[in-house]
Design an enzyme around this catalytic site. Structure first.
Site, PDB file in Angstrom:
ATOM      1  N   GLY B  53       0.871  -1.227   0.171  1.00 30.71           N
ATOM      2  CA  GLY B  53       0.029   0.033   0.095  1.00 30.71           C
ATOM      3  C   GLY B  53       0.941   1.206  -0.070  1.00 30.71           C
ATOM      4  CB  THR B  54       1.383   3.800  -2.029  1.00 29.56           C
ATOM      5  OG1 THR B  54       0.183   3.674  -2.778  1.00 29.56           O
ATOM      6  CG2 THR B  54       2.372   3.104  -2.775  1.00 29.56           C
ATOM      7  CB  THR B  55       0.279   7.790  -0.578  1.00 31.39           C
ATOM      8  OG1 THR B  55       1.266   7.793  -1.779  1.00 31.39           O
ATOM      9  CG2 THR B  55       0.290   9.403  -0.030  1.00 31.39           C
TER      10      THR B  55
END
EC number: 3.4.25.1
Lengths: 248, 281
Positions: B53-55
């Site tokens: 998952g990123t931001t």
């Protein structure tokens, strides 16, 4: 040299049961009733901090009469059991029936093992369902037996008299205010038949409210909300009842 | 029945032993193998490929805090999932958003939620916000072994501090190091870009509506420059998850609300692709 006493098993068990019952009878009784939107717990408790009722899991509540340190111990054991089970499997796999069984086994083992003193407690484990038909109430006396109750249940020293009173007057689909008032009436009757007043500050009230949007259905009813419910006549009080839920 | 395997149906002694109010402490005494940090990993060559998952971004405003996350999970250069959820309620007054290995992150959140709930039930009172932030720190630290193998989990924790009447944000590093952020914070691969955007747009006196718009702007900028961060997906109707925590507790914006914000941001970007500008002087 003295000969050891012989005590028959029947006598030993009867003595243990009497010991436990006497301990339980020292505390105040409490009642658990079904109402239209859930299950309500009502008891007389002068303490604000030491609760008789508490949340075990999402839909499951716990009530206890008797010796505080012993039921507190069982309560925490129940919370650990429920949380561990929900963590290992799924939240839906935690049920009042499972919990009641574990409590029954625990109380039963303690009651019949000669090395331990019997617990002086009587418990109620209740689970609120999606509909009133799904509600479950289990009463667990000190000896580890388990009783599946419907409608209303009282535990504690004066339980028999109170549950007799409740059985005659409780009906399905009562509003919260009605059920609460009936519970207070039942609790304020003394064993000798006279009535006494229980002021709102000495009442501990909690509900498992199926209409609550959160997953966790347990909430305490305190302060203004409690006095409003006690004053309201019948169904008129209900409107305000479930709205301002979180004033703990 | 897991809880009963060690006895004849009776609660095992560990359950009735007075002790800590922490579920994690109980597990580590009773069934340590169930704790994620205690898992033994076989030796591996290189980095394990798992969805990431990123931001995650967060902004405080007078009276509360907003925590939001994009919806993309990537595995290398592949988009593993378009509608992943990375922002979760931790309890009534706090939320956690997680960047890093998705599978572990979700498990960590589940345990963290349980940890807070368990404490609340046992003690009859909530942990302080600081106490909650510290518990999360401990959990990340216990994951350090896996983080070294590339399975890092880096959360952002935001909550409403009931004692101080304000929203607060805590950020973490992979070792569990914790620091309180003032105003705004971001984590994950797109965070550098999101942080730049927030730095320009943030003011002390934002309203709740402005704060929720701000985080969506920041996520847009992150997605604009970071391939691992997903922008609003209009075609599939997948919009960022935006949560608001105030005195009234945790609230997740409905799909309608977050799509309305995302659409208005998109519309403005059609005219001005680089987004709102701060004054030069």
């Amino acid at each position: 040299m003295s000969t050891p006493f012989y005590v028959s098993p029947q006598q030993a068990m009867a003595d243990r049961a009497e010991y436990a019952r006497k301990g339980i009878a020292r505390g105040r009784s409490l009642v658990v009733l079904q109402y239209a939107d859930g299950i309500v717990f009502v008891g007389e408790n002068p303490s604000r901090a030491l609760h008789k009722f508490s949340e075990i899991y999402d839909r499951i509540g716990f009530a206890a009469a008797g010796k505080y340190n012993e039921y507190e111990n069982l309560r925490i054991g129940g919370v650990r059991y429920a949380d561990l089970r929900g963590y290992t499997y799924d939240r839906d796999d935690v049920t009042a029936r499972g919990l009641a069984n574990v409590y029954a086994q625990t109380l039963g083992t303690i009651f019949s093992s000669a090395g331990e003193k019997p617990y002086e407690v009587e418990l109620v484990v209740a689970e609120v369902g999606e509909t009133p038909d799904g509600d479950q109430i289990y009463r667990l006396p000190h000896d580890g037996s388990i009783v599946d109750e419907h409608g209303s249940v009282a535990v504690g020293g004066n339980a028999e008299q109170i549950s007799g009173y409740l059985d005659q007057r409780h009906r399905d689909g009562m509003s919260l205010a009605e059920a609460l008032k009936l519970a207070v009436q039942a609790l304020s009757r003394d064993p000798n038949g006279s009535e006494r007043e229980i002021p709102a500050e000495r009442l501990e009230v909690a509900v498992l409210d199926r209409t609550r949007p959160q997953k966790r259905k347990f909430r305490r009813i305190v302060g203004r909300q409690l006095s409003r419910l006690l004053e309201a006549d019948g169904a008129a009080a209900e409107a305000g009842g479930s709205e301002d839920s979180d004033e703990e | 029945m897991e809880a009963n395997t060690r006895s004849t149906g009776r609660l095992p002694a560990a359950f009735l032993t007075p002790g800590s109010s922490s579920f994690m402490d109980f597990l580590s005494e009773h069934q340590p193998e169930l704790l994620p940090g205690n898992r033994q990993l076989p030796p591996t060559q290189g980095v394990i490929e798992a969805p990431h998952g990123t931001t995650i971004v967060s902004v405080t405003f007078p009276g509360g805090v907003v925590l939001a996350g994009d919806r993309r999970a990537t595995m290398g250069n592949v988009i593993a999932q378009r509608d992943i959820e990375k922002v979760f309620p931790a309890d009534e007054y706090s939320a956690v958003g997680i960047a890093g290995t998705a599978g572990l992150a979700v498990e960590m959140v589940k345990l963290f939620q349980l940890e807070l709930e368990h404490f609340e039930k046992v003690e009859g009172a909530q942990l302080s916000l600081e106490g909650k932030a510290n518990r999360l720190s401990t959990m990340i630290r216990s994951n350090l072994g896996m983080a070294m193998q590339g399975l890092a989990v880096v959360p952002l924790f935001a909550g409403y501090d009931v004692d101080r009447d304000k929203g607060r944000i805590f950020s973490y590093d992979v070792t569990g190091g914790r620091s309180e952020e003032h105003g705004y914070a971001a984590t994950g691969s797109g965070s550098i870009f999101a942080r730049g955007a927030m730095k320009k747009l943030f003011r002390e006196d934002l309203s709740e509506a402005e704060a929720t718009t701000l985080v969506v702007q920041a996520l847009y900028d992150a997605a604009d420059d970071d391939s691992a961060t997903g922008g609003p997906d209009v075609a599939r109707r997948i919009y960022p998850i935006v949560t608001v925590i105030t005195e009234d507790g945790f609230r997740r914006l409905t799909d309608d609300e977050s799509s309305a914000i995302a659409r208005s941001v998109l519309e403005r970007r059609l005219e001005q692709p680089d987004g709102p500008r701060a004054a030069l002087l």
